[in-house]
Design a protein around this motif. Sequence first.
Motif, PDB file in Angstrom:
ATOM      1  N   ARG A 117       0.832  -1.205   0.000  1.00 50.51           N
ATOM      2  CA  ARG A 117       0.000   0.000   0.000  1.00 50.51           C
ATOM      3  C   ARG A 117       0.866   1.254   0.000  1.00 50.51           C
ATOM      4  O   ARG A 117       0.633   2.189  -0.768  1.00 50.51           O
ATOM      5  N   GLN A 118       1.872   1.280   0.861  1.00 50.51           N
ATOM      6  CA  GLN A 118       2.707   2.473   0.983  1.00 50.51           C
ATOM      7  C   GLN A 118       3.531   2.722  -0.280  1.00 50.51           C
ATOM      8  O   GLN A 118       3.768   3.858  -0.667  1.00 50.51           O
ATOM      9  N   GLN A 119       3.936   1.629  -0.934  1.00 49.31           N
ATOM     10  CA  GLN A 119       4.700   1.772  -2.172  1.00 49.31           C
ATOM     11  C   GLN A 119       3.849   2.412  -3.268  1.00 49.31           C
ATOM     12  O   GLN A 119       4.298   3.325  -3.973  1.00 49.31           O
ATOM     13  N   LYS A 120       2.597   1.941  -3.405  1.00 44.86           N
ATOM     14  CA  LYS A 120       1.709   2.514  -4.421  1.00 44.86           C
ATOM     15  C   LYS A 120       1.321   3.948  -4.063  1.00 44.86           C
ATOM     16  O   LYS A 120       1.254   4.825  -4.938  1.00 44.86           O
ATOM     17  N   LEU A 121       1.067   4.184  -2.789  1.00 48.79           N
ATOM     18  CA  LEU A 121       0.727   5.531  -2.352  1.00 48.79           C
ATOM     19  C   LEU A 121       1.887   6.488  -2.597  1.00 48.79           C
ATOM     20  O   LEU A 121       1.684   7.641  -3.004  1.00 48.79           O
ATOM     21  N   ASN A 122       3.090   6.011  -2.378  1.00 43.62           N
ATOM     22  CA  ASN A 122       4.285   6.824  -2.597  1.00 43.62           C
ATOM     23  C   ASN A 122       4.399   7.248  -4.065  1.00 43.62           C
ATOM     24  O   ASN A 122       4.661   8.418  -4.374  1.00 43.62           O
ATOM     25  N   LYS A 123       4.177   6.306  -4.980  1.00 43.18           N
ATOM     26  CA  LYS A 123       4.243   6.641  -6.410  1.00 43.18           C
ATOM     27  C   LYS A 123       3.148   7.640  -6.781  1.00 43.18           C
ATOM     28  O   LYS A 123       3.383   8.607  -7.518  1.00 43.18           O
ATOM     29  N   HIS A 124       1.949   7.407  -6.271  1.00 41.99           N
ATOM     30  CA  HIS A 124       0.824   8.305  -6.546  1.00 41.99           C
ATOM     31  C   HIS A 124       1.137   9.729  -6.081  1.00 41.99           C
ATOM     32  O   HIS A 124       0.910  10.710  -6.801  1.00 41.99           O
TER      33      HIS A 124
END
Length: 343
Positions: free
Chosen positions: A250-257
Amino acid sequence: MPQEDLEDLPGVGPATAEKLRDAGYDSFQEIAVLSPGELSNEADVGESNAQSIISAARDDADIGGFETGEQIKKRRDRIGKLSLQIPDVDSLLGGGVETQSITEIYGEFGAGKSQVTHQLCVNVQLPTEHGGLEGSAIFIDSEDTFRPSRIDDMVRGLPEDVLEDTLEQRGILGDPTEDSTLDSLVEDFLDKIHVAKAFNSNHQILLAEKADDIVKDYEDGEWPVKMVAVDSLTAHFRAEYVGRGELADRQQKLNKHLHDLVKLGDLHNTAVVVTNQVAANPDSFFGDPTQPIGGNILGHTSTFRLYIRKSKKNKRIVRLVDAPNLADGEAVLRVKDEGLKPE
């Protein structure tokens, strides 16, 4: 941003240039801020070739090097301040919501986060002498919060002098006290808000990428996009990634977003406003147990963090939690039928 000749970059022929444009990269500056992995995946080029292309783009775009403090000051002189039309809140933010930055607004359900994003969609269109940026807005809606009727209320609730100047700015003739004139004005305001509903986190990420295309399309027009709102940033991520086992993904995708949004604001001098949900900290015995979700990734990426909480009746307390150049503080606003108003 004018389209540049990508074939001037070493290793970029007509076919590769077409791939880059199909992936949404029209300028050296946009390529210069990518990682080789991103460019390789999104434009279907080899990673070693991607590294060469990025290096050349950085040289031509003059990006990634050191600058003097004076050069940074000149670049920051381009930053716009978007007023909420509430003096105490604007003062808290050093003049208003900044372009080239992410402003995060968090609070519990019903605190007024969506009220703020709606009001900013109106205010961003106002003449500069009234605290606006004379630009249009993008609204990425992940919680089905956008309501045209609320925009209607807020436009009609603008002060009379603001209404008069706004009508003149748009070439709308008529008396600002007449319903027919205000109907035309509301329609014009709504026409300059680009709304998309996000159905899941992947769709939300895609919409942020598509927002970049809209910003480019309107950049040289009469109403460039000056604000992007995401309401709410974290709702889909919170619902789809449940439990500690999925926290890293979740944090990885949120970081990219988030970095897509940062890039959007920085490259196009646009204000980015995101709302965030909260959770109660059961370990808190004293003070307010409410904490924003998203962890350190969101905390470090947001330039300004505002916590909004309920008070008596329509009163809301806005607290500046974090800012790189401003002291913490609080201000009061009221949520009324005609929009957000001072205490």
